[in-house]
Enzyme design. Structure first.
Site, short mmCIF file in Angstrom:
data_model
loop_
_atom_site.label_atom_id
_atom_site.label_comp_id
_atom_site.label_asym_id
_atom_site.label_seq_id
_atom_site.Cartn_x
_atom_site.Cartn_y
_atom_site.Cartn_z
N ASP A 58 117.54 108.07 30.29
CA ASP A 58 119.05 108.43 30.09
C ASP A 58 119.87 108.63 31.31
O ASP A 58 120.43 109.29 31.67
CB ASP A 58 119.35 109.51 29.39
CG ASP A 58 118.64 109.52 27.81
OD1 ASP A 58 118.78 108.33 27.15
OD2 ASP A 58 118.49 110.64 27.47
N GLU A 94 125.12 105.23 20.52
CA GLU A 94 125.13 106.50 21.46
C GLU A 94 125.24 105.80 22.84
O GLU A 94 125.35 104.70 23.03
CB GLU A 94 123.62 107.19 21.06
CG GLU A 94 122.54 106.09 21.29
CD GLU A 94 121.24 107.07 21.08
OE1 GLU A 94 121.23 108.05 20.61
OE2 GLU A 94 120.01 106.34 21.21
O1 FUB Z 1 117.30 111.41 25.26
C1 FUB Z 1 117.56 111.79 23.87
C2 FUB Z 1 118.60 110.88 23.49
O2 FUB Z 1 117.90 109.47 23.29
C3 FUB Z 1 119.76 110.30 24.26
O3 FUB Z 1 120.69 111.43 24.05
C4 FUB Z 1 120.12 109.14 23.47
O4 FUB Z 1 121.28 108.36 23.96
C5 FUB Z 1 118.94 108.36 23.51
O5 FUB Z 1 118.41 107.76 24.55
#
Ligand code: FUB
Length: 333
Positions: free
Chosen positions: A16, A236
């Site tokens: 991320d 996301e």
């Molecule tokens: O790293 C945890 C979660 O996985 C992140 O918040 C999301 O975007 C995904 O990458």
């Protein structure tokens, strides 16, 4: 740069990556993946993503050595956090650096917190409480370069990120319903996708200065992206960058594993779907940031090359991207 570059960081797992240029250097604010101390749990709730601290990294030249500035914030430093320090972002304003991060509170609800530092590499001191009115995951903060230097925070994530649990009451309040956890999304004919959220940040960068609103993402005909359009709907990994006076909102489509973008004349939208940036990588999640550095544009993202595909043990990479004459984004050759 090769089409499948080497991981930037290999001594710990990182994911991320939120990248920013501060004082000419490139700083990366990633999640710090680890083996879950509770064993090998893996589910749609994302319990395997059990991170407990953040490191900051920096580079002085593309392809040059990466400096690990060490741990800058960890779970015990933040009174309101119970677990799962997920994807962070950073911003600079008022002569200070701000680290924004999502985590579960004592009730298991994802909220967003902020920590303040004097230097881009931290350390950061967390506010005692999460940002009032915040929820879900993956904060991305954009400080506009116009006269007002207004700051915006984008956030949200489906399934384990709990975005589907939040809906607006008749009085306009966002209300949490835990029974909507897991992979639940709107369904049925004509259902519109759940959209990411955006709010203006206060001048001191520590609170929301406007009600949280949905960030509309439209298709080429001007209709809101449909809930069953899994190749294009928001899942996301919100990110906002500005190029040539246009605002680009990019994100992950989650279960279809694409990084895609949408374009608007306003940081508050509506945004119109523009295309794909990256095809699926090794591992379930895909999450990125985009930054201009030393005259080029760069995509920072992760895959699971080092762990051999273990989805919660990821590594950060970078690749050059270009905006073509029509403003469309492509990977550079
Ligand atoms: O790293 C945890 C979660 O996985 C992140 O918040 C999301 O975007 C995904 O990458």
């Amino acid at each position: 740069m090769p089409s499948n570059p080497k991981p930037l960081i290999s001594h710990i797992y990182t994911a991320d990556p939120s990248a920013h240029v501060f004082n000419g250097k490139l700083y990366i604010y990633p999640s710090h993946d680890r083996e879950s101390p509770d064993g090998t749990v893996s589910n749609d709730n994302g319990d395997q993503y059990d991170m407990a601290d953040y490191h900051v990294f920096s580079l002085t030249t593309p392809g040059g050595p990466v400096t690990d500035h060490g741990v800058v914030l960890s779970t015990p430093d933040v009174p309101w956090v119970s677990k799962q320090l997920w994807a962070p972002d950073a911003a600079f304003k008022n002569g200070k650096y701000y680290l924004y991060f999502p985590a579960r509170d004592a009730e298991g609800v994802f909220r967003i917190g902020v920590a303040v530092g004097e230097k881009p590499e931290g350390p950061f001191v967390a506010e005692k409480d999460c940002i009032s009115g915040s929820y879900s995951i993956d904060p991305a903060v954009f400080v506009d370069d116009d006269e007002g230097q207004e700051a915006y925070i984008y956030f949200g994530g489906l399934w384990g990120g709990q975005l589907q649990c939040w809906s607006k009451s008749a009085s306009g309040e966002w209300v949490f319903d835990a029974s909507k956890g897991g992979p639940q999304e709107p369904s049925g004919k004509g259902a519109v996708a759940l959209f990411p959220r955006v709010a203006r940040l206060s001048p001191d960068m520590l609170s929301f200065a406007s009600p949280v609103q949905e960030l509309q993402i439209l298709d080429e005909k001007g209709s809101p992206i449909a809930a069953d359009d899994h190749d294009r709907r928001f899942f996301e990994a919100a990110w906002l960058h500005k190029y040539n006076g246009k605002y680009y909102f990019s994100y992950s489509t989650g279960d279809t594993h694409y990084l895609v973008y949408a374009v608007s004349d306003s940081p508050l939208g509506p945004f119109t779907y523009g295309g794909r940036i990256l095809e699926p990588v090794l591992g379930w999640t895909t999450h990125h940031s985009i930054a201009e550095w030393q005259g080029k544009w760069w995509l920072f993202y992760h895959d699971c090359e080092i762990s051999g595909g273990v989805s919660h043990l990821r590594n950060v990479k970078m690749r050059e991207i270009v905006h073509d004459a029509e403003g469309k984004i492509h990977l550079a050759d």
